[in-house]
Scaffold this motif. Structure first.
Motif, PDB file in Angstrom:
ATOM      1  N   LEU A   1       0.837  -1.196   0.000  1.00  0.00           N
ATOM      2  CA  LEU A   1       0.000   0.000   0.000  1.00  0.00           C
ATOM      3  C   LEU A   1       0.866   1.238   0.000  1.00  0.00           C
ATOM      4  O   LEU A   1       1.910   1.274   0.638  1.00  0.00           O
TER       5      LEU A   1
ATOM      6  N   LEU B   1      -7.830  -2.481   6.315  1.00  0.00           N
ATOM      7  CA  LEU B   1      -8.300  -1.920   5.047  1.00  0.00           C
ATOM      8  C   LEU B   1      -9.817  -1.886   4.947  1.00  0.00           C
ATOM      9  O   LEU B   1     -10.371  -1.109   4.178  1.00  0.00           O
TER      10      LEU B   1
ATOM     11  N   LEU C   1      -9.810   2.706  -0.740  1.00  0.00           N
ATOM     12  CA  LEU C   1      -8.650   2.231  -1.473  1.00  0.00           C
ATOM     13  C   LEU C   1      -8.761   2.609  -2.935  1.00  0.00           C
ATOM     14  O   LEU C   1      -9.852   2.824  -3.447  1.00  0.00           O
TER      15      LEU C   1
ATOM     16  N   SER D   1      -7.096   1.474  -6.893  1.00  0.00           N
ATOM     17  CA  SER D   1      -6.200   0.641  -7.677  1.00  0.00           C
ATOM     18  C   SER D   1      -6.567   0.749  -9.151  1.00  0.00           C
ATOM     19  O   SER D   1      -7.461   1.500  -9.518  1.00  0.00           O
TER      20      SER D   1
ATOM     21  N   ALA E   1      -5.497   4.978   0.536  1.00  0.00           N
ATOM     22  CA  ALA E   1      -4.331   4.193   0.145  1.00  0.00           C
ATOM     23  C   ALA E   1      -4.454   3.759  -1.299  1.00  0.00           C
ATOM     24  O   ALA E   1      -5.552   3.622  -1.833  1.00  0.00           O
TER      25      ALA E   1
ATOM     26  N   THR F   1      -3.134   0.727  -3.845  1.00  0.00           N
ATOM     27  CA  THR F   1      -2.560  -0.598  -3.703  1.00  0.00           C
ATOM     28  C   THR F   1      -2.186  -1.234  -5.027  1.00  0.00           C
ATOM     29  O   THR F   1      -2.926  -1.176  -5.994  1.00  0.00           O
TER      30      THR F   1
END
Lengths: 282, 224
Positions: free
Chosen positions: A134, A149, A154, A156, A196, A198
């Motif tokens: 992360l 998490l 998140l 991505s 975050a 990832t």
């Protein structure tokens, strides 16, 4: 009538320019063929063009990153000088086809070895062991394990293995946003719209180390998965596989491997794993 | 070759259901927004006319990806405007609809405007002579006739919209195109089968729409 004439003229112009470029392309490749006839030919290697630290095409048209260093070393062992290497962009979804169609000889592009892919191509290596990790804001210490998490936002890349891992295994309740590229995620991370970002730690390290991002982000240092990177090559080409494996082995033994790791990942403070054992093709 | 369909790993139907939902919500939204735009473009107020013209010409010529990505990166990520709360999934869904409506509304507007042009001027003149206001002329006399003439072009817009929903994958809305990307990442050995499944899915969505609305268009068209 005038309009028709103008249209016809435009059409003729387009056709002419097309044929002109076609000629240009033709003579260009003929030129390449000429140099090949002179005793030296080229090797085409697929890399990523958009991943700092691994495979990046810089604004001045050069290539930089760990994958590029590995590719250059392997090519040298196969008998190609750096100026005989032609790098071609290999985006994730196209890697198998590029190899199968013979468009590239090797693919060195954060290419995780797995069984589905082995059905279509062969691998040499692995030459690097990455882990899903992360990237968080530099002042954020709230994520220490995968379970944390579930309450986080998140980000991505659409459809990537890392995104799927989060959805199915790591944190199914996490609020996951998917974008076409990591740069879009970085915008959100900086503006606190997400907590975050990832993907493989090696890729994240490249972003964290970029000049414009210095000091803003850090790696959480979680080992959420194993991603052994291999060099993709045509299925059944045992000879090439053996040669590439030998080249990788030599690269580790003579210290060039460590040098490449330090040069590309060092600035981000990324703790790279030691060189992995070669498992493919033996 | 098609074992990825039966492995239970992918919810293909679920993904297409999101596509259908995106299409229906956006279709309803763009019909309303397109109607308003068309009303503006034919209205007697110069300011509204110029706004309508400017909006249609700018938005129609902006790539849809740009609009939808702009909704997500600009409104949500940077300005923090999320269109009511919820998690990223719901926010993304609503922002995608916003982008699709903003874009498709322009095409609906232009289709309607062409329909308005098929209504003989005498109809509007007669209505005005009866003392109806502009709004009444538009909604009672002109638009009902215009609508019947533009069912076929609106069907084209609807089919284009169905396919345009795949752009929502760029901001992570879990519809068909996003699932396809996931499957391409995993099923390296069955690329063409994956493509085939999704192509077929979209044909199954759009072909009946075209056939059905084609019949409707034939039936309700005003023969002049």
């Amino acid at each position: 009538m005038k309009l028709f004439k103008a249209g016809a003229a435009a059409a003729v112009a387009v056709v002419l320019s097309l044929t002109a470029t076609a000629c240009g392309g033709g003579s260009g490749s003929a030129g390449d063929g000429g140099t090949a006839g002179g005793g030296k030919d080229k090797i085409v290697i697929g890399i990523k063009f958009d991943q700092p630290g691994l495979g990046l095409k810089t604004p001045d048209g050069k290539f930089a990153g760990f994958d590029v260093d590995v590719a250059t070393y392997v090519a040298k062992e196969l008998g190609y000088q750096p100026d005989q290497i032609e790098f071609k962009q290999a985006v994730s979804a196209e890697r198998e086809n590029l190899i199968a169609n013979g468009d590239v000889k090797l693919v060195v592009a954060t290419y995780t070895i797995n069984d589905k892919r082995k059905a279509k191509v062969d691998f040499a290596g692995p030459y690097f062991l990455a882990h899903q990790d992360l990237l968080v804001r530099a002042d954020d210490n709230s994520i220490t394990k995968a379970e944390d998490l579930n309450k986080k936002k998140l980000c991505s890349v659409t459809g990537s293995t890392s995104a799927q891992n989060v959805k199915t295994k790591l944190a199914p309740e996490a609020d996951l946003r998917e974008y076409p590229g990591y740069s879009e995620c970085l915008t959100g991370l900086e503006n606190k719209a997400v907590d975050a970002l990832t993907t493989d730690g090696s890729i994240l390290a490249g972003y964290a180390a970029q000049e414009k991002n210095k000091g803003k982000f850090k790696l959480a240092g979680l080992k959420l998965s194993d991603e052994p990177y291999g060099i993709g090559l045509k299925k059944g080409d045992k000879e090439l596989q053996t040669k590439v494996n030998a080249a990788l082995k030599k690269m580790v033994e003579d210290g060039s491997w460590q040098k490449a790791v330090d040069a590309n990942f060092g600035p981000a403070g990324y703790q790279a794993e030691p060189a992995p054992q070669i498992t493919e093709g033996s | 070759m098609f074992d990825f369909l039966t492995s239970g790993q992918y919810d293909v139907l679920g993904a297409f259901w999101v596509t259908v939902q995106l299409t229906l919500y956006s279709a309803a939204g763009s019909l309303i927004w397109g109607l308003m735009l068309a009303g503006m473009r034919v209205s007697p107020v110069p300011l509204m006319r110029s706004f309508g013209t400017a909006y249609v010409n700018i938005v129609r010529n902006t790539p849809l990806t740009l609009l939808i990505l702009g909704c997500s990166l600009g409104l949500d990520q940077t300005l923090g405007i999320t269109l009511a709360g919820g998690d990223s999934k719901e926010i993304g869904f609503r922002l995608a609809i916003l982008g699709l409506v903003a874009y498709t509304g322009t095409f609906v507007c232009e289709a309607l405007r062409s329909g308005i042009n098929t209504v003989p001027v005498g109809q509007a003149e007669a209505a005005r002579a009866l003392g109806l206001s502009f709004f009444q002329v538009l909604t009672l006399i002109v638009l009902p006739q215009a609508f019947r003439a533009v069912i076929a072009p609106l069907t084209n817009v609807l089919i284009a919209l169905t396919k345009n929903t795949t752009v929502a994958a760029t901001i992570g809305v879990a519809e068909a195109a996003l699932l396809m990307k996931e499957m391409l990442e995993n099923e390296a050995d069955a690329l063409f089968a994956v493509f085939g499944v999704f192509a077929l899915g979209f044909v199954l969505l759009t072909l009946p729409t075209g056939l059905l609305l084609g019949q409707v268009a034939k039936r309700v068209a005003v023969k002049r």
